[in-house]
Design an enzyme around this catalytic site. Structure first.
Site, PDB file in Angstrom:
ATOM      1  CE1 TYR A 298       0.537   7.930  -6.285  1.00 24.25           C
ATOM      2  CE2 TYR A 298      -1.347   8.088  -7.771  1.00 24.25           C
ATOM      3  CZ  TYR A 298      -0.804   7.709  -6.548  1.00 24.25           C
ATOM      4  OH  TYR A 298      -1.594   7.093  -5.607  1.00 24.25           O
ATOM      5  CB  ALA A 299       0.066   8.336 -14.451  1.00 28.03           C
ATOM      6  CB  ALA A 300       4.760   5.892 -14.993  1.00 29.73           C
TER       7      ALA A 300
ATOM      8  CB  SER B 257      -4.096   5.282  -8.107  1.00 37.73           C
ATOM      9  OG  SER B 257      -4.726   6.530  -8.367  1.00 37.73           O
TER      10      SER B 257
ATOM     11  CE  LYS C 239      -0.058   4.172  -6.455  1.00 35.82           C
ATOM     12  NZ  LYS C 239       0.080   3.181  -5.376  1.00 35.82           N
TER      13      LYS C 239
ATOM     14  CG  ASN D 246      -1.508   1.351   1.510  1.00 33.86           C
ATOM     15  OD1 ASN D 246      -2.421   1.791   0.824  1.00 33.86           O
ATOM     16  ND2 ASN D 246      -0.978   2.047   2.519  1.00 33.86           N
TER      17      ASN D 246
END
Length: 262
Positions: free
Chosen positions: A167-169, A152, A171, A100
């Site tokens: 962050y997108a990469a 996410s 997740k 997490n």
């Protein structure tokens, strides 16, 4: 209690109960991880709650029976190994791993540095991979385990101007990693699934819900018309951790109030 209600209770305990099992939850000192640790312990598991802020973990342990505080910097490989070792040394097993821990990056791609980008991937993606491999390496033949990766909605769809490339990469990579590990380890008795939270009011989303403009953006674009509240994602993690999901692996469970279904 009637025989029927007793039978129903026994059935639910068999499906969702975690008595005798050991779990690791990273990022357990606050936010969603805090709720995950409470929930798994409440279902009967011994939960090794891992984070850097040991004082918060001790406070959680004082409040919730079954919590074992473990100070851990998941970007430190020796800490990752020590966390898995601690669980095995004390419980002799590791049935549940909840990856997490995470952190956000800058929202604009032009603000990303090479060092910063790599740092986000190390926390959000790389650390969870190594924890999973260390845990899988200790699993004895014939034992079963459930590993749960927290991704996410930003790993599924663009949420510009909020989100960020690193962050997108990280997740999106978590979802690919989940499928691949599930495929490699399924016949060993290891189930690997992912949970995709929508917008929840946590330290990670600090300021999102206190600002009228951004809070309105969440409400307008979420089918339920609001962000998630404390505890509303915990059932998904308990489901995947327990025998209630015994025939599920390689799956992505989205808990976003309908954000990605629009």
């Amino acid at each position: 209690m009637t025989n029927n209600s007793s039978a129903r209770e026994s059935m639910l305990t068999a499906m969702f109960g975690l008595s005798g099992r050991a779990a690791i939850v990273t990022g357990a000192s606050s936010g969603l991880g805090l709720g995950f640790a409470r929930t798994l312990a409440g279902a009967g598991a011994t939960v090794y709650a891992a984070a850097r802020r040991l004082d918060r973990l001790h406070a959680l342990g004082d409040e919730v029976p079954g919590i074992v505080p473990v100070q851990c910097d998941i970007t430190d490989d020796s800490d990752r190994k020590a966390l898995v070792d601690e669980c095995y040394n004390r419980s002799g097993r590791l049935d549940i791993l909840v990856n997490n821990a995470g952190k956000p990056g800058p929202p604009q791609a032009e603000q990303e540095t090479a060092e910063g980008f790599n740092s986000i991937l190390e926390v959000n993606l790389v650390a969870g991979f190594h924890l999973a491999t260390y845990a899988a390496g200790r699993l004895a033949e014939g034992e079963q385990a459930s590993y749960i990766n927290i991704s996410s909605v930003i790993g599924l769809v663009s949420t510009a101007p909020i989100g960020g490339a690193s962050y997108a990469a990280s997740k999106a990579g978590t979802l690919g990693l989940t499928r691949e590990l599930a495929g490699q380890w399924g016949r060993r008795g290891i189930r690997v699934n992912a949970v995709v939270p929508g917008w929840f009011d946590t330290e990670m989303t600090d300021g999102l819900f206190s600002n009228d403009k951004s809070a309105g953006w969440v409400r307008r674009n979420t089918m339920l018309g609001r962000g998630g509240t404390d505890g509303e994602i915990n059932g998904a993690v308990l489901f995947l951790a327990s025998d209630a999901s015994i025939y599920m692996t390689g799956q992505t469970l989205v808990v976003d109030g309908g954000w990605t279904a629009r």
